[in-house]
Scaffold this motif. Structure first.
Motif, short mmCIF file in Angstrom:
data_model
loop_
_atom_site.label_atom_id
_atom_site.label_comp_id
_atom_site.label_asym_id
_atom_site.label_seq_id
_atom_site.Cartn_x
_atom_site.Cartn_y
_atom_site.Cartn_z
N GLU A 123 0.83 -1.20 0.00
CA GLU A 123 0.00 0.00 0.00
C GLU A 123 0.87 1.26 0.00
N LYS A 124 0.35 2.33 -0.55
CA LYS A 124 1.08 3.59 -0.59
C LYS A 124 1.07 4.25 0.79
N PRO A 125 2.17 4.88 1.18
CA PRO A 125 2.22 5.58 2.47
C PRO A 125 1.12 6.64 2.54
N SER A 126 0.38 6.65 3.61
CA SER A 126 -0.73 7.59 3.75
C SER A 126 -0.80 8.12 5.17
N LEU A 127 -0.62 9.43 5.32
CA LEU A 127 -0.74 10.03 6.64
C LEU A 127 -2.17 9.95 7.16
N ALA A 128 -3.13 10.02 6.25
CA ALA A 128 -4.54 9.94 6.65
C ALA A 128 -4.84 8.57 7.26
N TYR A 129 -4.33 7.52 6.63
CA TYR A 129 -4.54 6.15 7.15
C TYR A 129 -3.89 6.00 8.52
N PHE A 130 -2.66 6.47 8.64
CA PHE A 130 -1.94 6.37 9.90
C PHE A 130 -2.61 7.20 10.98
N ALA A 131 -3.11 8.38 10.61
CA ALA A 131 -3.78 9.24 11.59
C ALA A 131 -5.05 8.58 12.10
N GLY A 132 -5.79 7.94 11.22
CA GLY A 132 -7.01 7.24 11.63
C GLY A 132 -6.71 6.12 12.60
#
Length: 225
Positions: A123-132
């Protein structure tokens, strides 16, 4: 897109974070038994947000040890978080430092396990995913601490309920799902042996550091993944 990834992160961390509910409650209970009030126990989880170091600190406080010994022991115990950052950092080279600092503040064993698995799946790095994921984990941990702190004076024998094993069981679960090759088995086995030796020589803090260093050295020296 960012909103959907945020929600996805929240959903996928729940099984992992839910396993820490008992840990949070046990911490709240032990904090109260160590003489801390509800507010003090909550500030521990709100500001520190690192289960293992919180347990270590409360253990020292219950023995009447305060000040620099707590700072040193928890610093050494949390040294592994530097490795977490080094593992995730290269994926976010273009991200603003202040955003990375916020993400680092919520980086713990549970969230790292999910994030590493997420990236390993391609998966592509995602700050939104990590923040959730971090938000859900943070809320669950602190809510569990609050529950334990409120009822901390009721349960006085956590060992008789088997609650003292909850924290260990959580990490065994992380280990089990990541033993996907003979290489991982070798690393886990060697790290376990070194950790046991470290525990025999210097206690839990030495065990964590020695086991972590052993795993890192094996990873650095081997070309396998």
């Amino acid at each position: 897109m960012s909103q959907s990834l945020f929600v996805k992160g929240m959903k996928q961390i729940i099984p992992v974070a839910a396993a820490g509910i008992v840990d949070g409650m046990v911490f709240g209970i032990l904090a109260r038994q160590a003489g801390l009030g509800v507010t003090e126990a909550m500030l521990f989880s709100l500001l520190v947000n690192a289960g293992s170091s919180q347990f270590a600190a409360v253990g020292l406080i219950s023995q009447g040890i305060v000040g620099w010994p707590i700072l040193v022991s928890t610093l050494l115990l949390n040294a592994r978080h530097l490795l977490y950052g080094l593992a995730l950092g290269p994926k976010f080279r273009e991200t603003a430092p202040w955003k990375l600092s916020l993400m680092a503040g919520t980086l713990n064993d549970e969230t790292y396990a999910l994030k590493a698995t997420y990236l390993a799946a391609g998966e592509k790095p995602s700050l939104a995913y990590f923040a959730g994921a971090s938000t859900a984990d943070y809320v669950i941990w602190n809510a569990s601490t609050l529950a334990g702190a409120i009822f901390g004076t009721v349960f006085t024998q956590t060992e008789s309920w088997g609650l003292d094993f909850a924290f260990i069981a959580t990490f065994l679960g992380f280990l089990a799902v990541n033993l996907v090759s003979s290489y991982h088995l070798k690393v886990a086995g060697c790290a376990a042996v070194v950790a046991c030796l470290g525990f025999w020589l210097g206690g839990a803090t030495v065990a964590v550091i020695a086991g972590t260093v052993m795993a890192v050295v094996m990873g650095a020296l081997s070309g396998e993944r």
